[in-house]
Scaffold this active site. Structure first.
Site, PDB file in Angstrom:
ATOM      1  N   HIS A   1       2.822  10.514   6.956  1.00 40.21           N
ATOM      2  CA  HIS A   1       2.058  10.273   8.176  1.00 40.21           C
ATOM      3  C   HIS A   1       2.958   9.646   9.230  1.00 40.21           C
ATOM      4  O   HIS A   1       3.504   8.565   9.016  1.00 40.21           O
ATOM      5  CB  HIS A   1       0.879   9.318   7.899  1.00 40.21           C
TER       6      HIS A   1
ATOM      7  N   THR B   1      -6.872   6.035   7.865  1.00 42.39           N
ATOM      8  CA  THR B   1      -7.325   6.276   6.491  1.00 42.39           C
ATOM      9  C   THR B   1      -7.275   4.996   5.662  1.00 42.39           C
ATOM     10  O   THR B   1      -7.478   5.036   4.454  1.00 42.39           O
ATOM     11  CB  THR B   1      -6.468   7.361   5.808  1.00 42.39           C
ATOM     12  N   THR B   2      -6.976   3.891   6.310  1.00 44.88           N
ATOM     13  CA  THR B   2      -6.973   2.587   5.642  1.00 44.88           C
ATOM     14  C   THR B   2      -7.869   1.644   6.441  1.00 44.88           C
ATOM     15  O   THR B   2      -8.090   1.874   7.635  1.00 44.88           O
ATOM     16  CB  THR B   2      -5.543   2.002   5.597  1.00 44.88           C
TER      17      THR B   2
ATOM     18  N   HIS C   1       4.970   6.710   7.005  1.00 46.28           N
ATOM     19  CA  HIS C   1       4.770   6.272   5.626  1.00 46.28           C
ATOM     20  C   HIS C   1       4.169   7.435   4.836  1.00 46.28           C
ATOM     21  O   HIS C   1       3.763   8.435   5.419  1.00 46.28           O
ATOM     22  CB  HIS C   1       3.817   5.073   5.600  1.00 46.28           C
TER      23      HIS C   1
ATOM     24  N   HIS D   1       0.823  -1.209   0.000  1.00 46.08           N
ATOM     25  CA  HIS D   1       0.000   0.000   0.000  1.00 46.08           C
ATOM     26  C   HIS D   1       0.860   1.263   0.000  1.00 46.08           C
ATOM     27  O   HIS D   1       0.443   2.317  -0.443  1.00 46.08           O
ATOM     28  CB  HIS D   1      -0.912   0.053   1.223  1.00 46.08           C
TER      29      HIS D   1
ATOM     30  N   HIS E   1       1.776   9.030   1.299  1.00 45.40           N
ATOM     31  CA  HIS E   1       0.715   8.901   0.301  1.00 45.40           C
ATOM     32  C   HIS E   1       0.954   9.991  -0.743  1.00 45.40           C
ATOM     33  O   HIS E   1       1.319  11.109  -0.397  1.00 45.40           O
ATOM     34  CB  HIS E   1      -0.665   9.142   0.908  1.00 45.40           C
TER      35      HIS E   1
HETATM   36 ZN   LIG Z   1      -1.266   7.196   6.060  1.00 45.26          ZN
END
Ligand SMILES: [Zn+2]
Length: 250
Positions: free
Chosen positions: A133, A200-201, A114, A88, A116
């Site tokens: 994040h 958010t996942t 991590h 991801h 995005h």
């Molecule tokens: Zn994140």
């Protein structure tokens, strides 16, 4: 170990009747197509909150309320790099000595960070090129710091991380010879927005304290392209505020 830790936290927050073992074999989800964000809640009962939740992240920050918020204290220490391509994103795992974020009287341990791209979340409707994040925990409470990156100067820590970025999805890769200084990801000004949100996942667990830094950092075009060769459009769409208030430190 980190997954176990996160799993424990998720369990505590959601009180789902799943074991840490189940957590590692969660139902596949993605950012597009049949397993994309609009389908997350149908993929597994465990993901129901992705649809039914009323405090979901990310959000678009347009209005905020100035409040007497405590300053952020980033008490981070260098730690040896552990990095994973988890399918991801690229995730950097910290160790027990990596330090904490202190907000008022609360000390949140840093767990991982991590990215995005483009950013999850927006400010005045504008997405950044990337967001980092930084995920922290204090007993069963999660706090995530969002740092937005826009194209400009290269970032020295990203240069280090991307040079050993695992191209294939797989296990954690340890680089004991590479020391990571998380402060290289942080802007000088630590004024922030804060609001109550969620992961958010999947499973989109709520009761997550979000801290969005106002000053943005830069990433070079090359660095952004390097990341985007592996991951692009790995962001969840904006979620409704549902009456929540966003507070601002200045
Ligand atoms: Zn994140």
């Amino acid at each position: 170990m980190l997954y176990k830790k996160i799993a424990t936290i998720v369990l505590a927050i959601t009180a789902l009747q799943v074991s840490a073992g189940d957590f590692g074999h969660d139902v596949h989800w993605s950012y597009s197509g049949d397993t994309g964000p609009e389908h997350w809640s149908h993929l597994s009962e465990k993901y129901a909150t992705c649809d039914s939740g009323k405090q979901q992240s990310p959000i678009n920050i347009t209005n905020s309320n100035k409040a007497d918020l405590p300053p952020l204290q980033f008490n981070y220490n260098s730690f040896p790099l552990a990095i994973i391509n988890n399918g991801h994103t690229i995730d950097i795992l910290t160790d027990a000595a990596a330090g904490s974020l202190v907000i008022g009287t609360d000390s949140y341990k840093i767990l991982d960070f991590h990215s995005h791209s483009p950013s999850e979340g927006a400010i005045d409707g504008k997405h950044a090129d990337m967001v980092m994040h930084l995920v922290h925990s204090l007993s069963n409470k999660i706090a995530v710091v969002a740092v937005y990156f826009n194209k400009g100067e290269a970032n020295p820590l990203l240069a280090t991380l991307w040079s050993v970025m695992p191209k294939e999805v797989g296990d954690v890769q340890h680089h004991k010879d590479i020391q990571i200084d998380i402060k290289q990801l942080l802007p000088e000004d630590s004024n922030y927005y804060t609001y109550d949100g969620s992961f958010t996942t999947p499973p989109c667990t709520e009761d997550v304290k979000w801290v969005v830094l106002k000053q943005h950092m830069t990433i070079s075009t090359e660095q952004l392209e390097q990341y985007n060769t592996l991951y692009s459009n790995n962001f969840r769409p904006l979620q409704p505020l549902n009456g929540r208030k966003v507070f601002s430190s200045n």
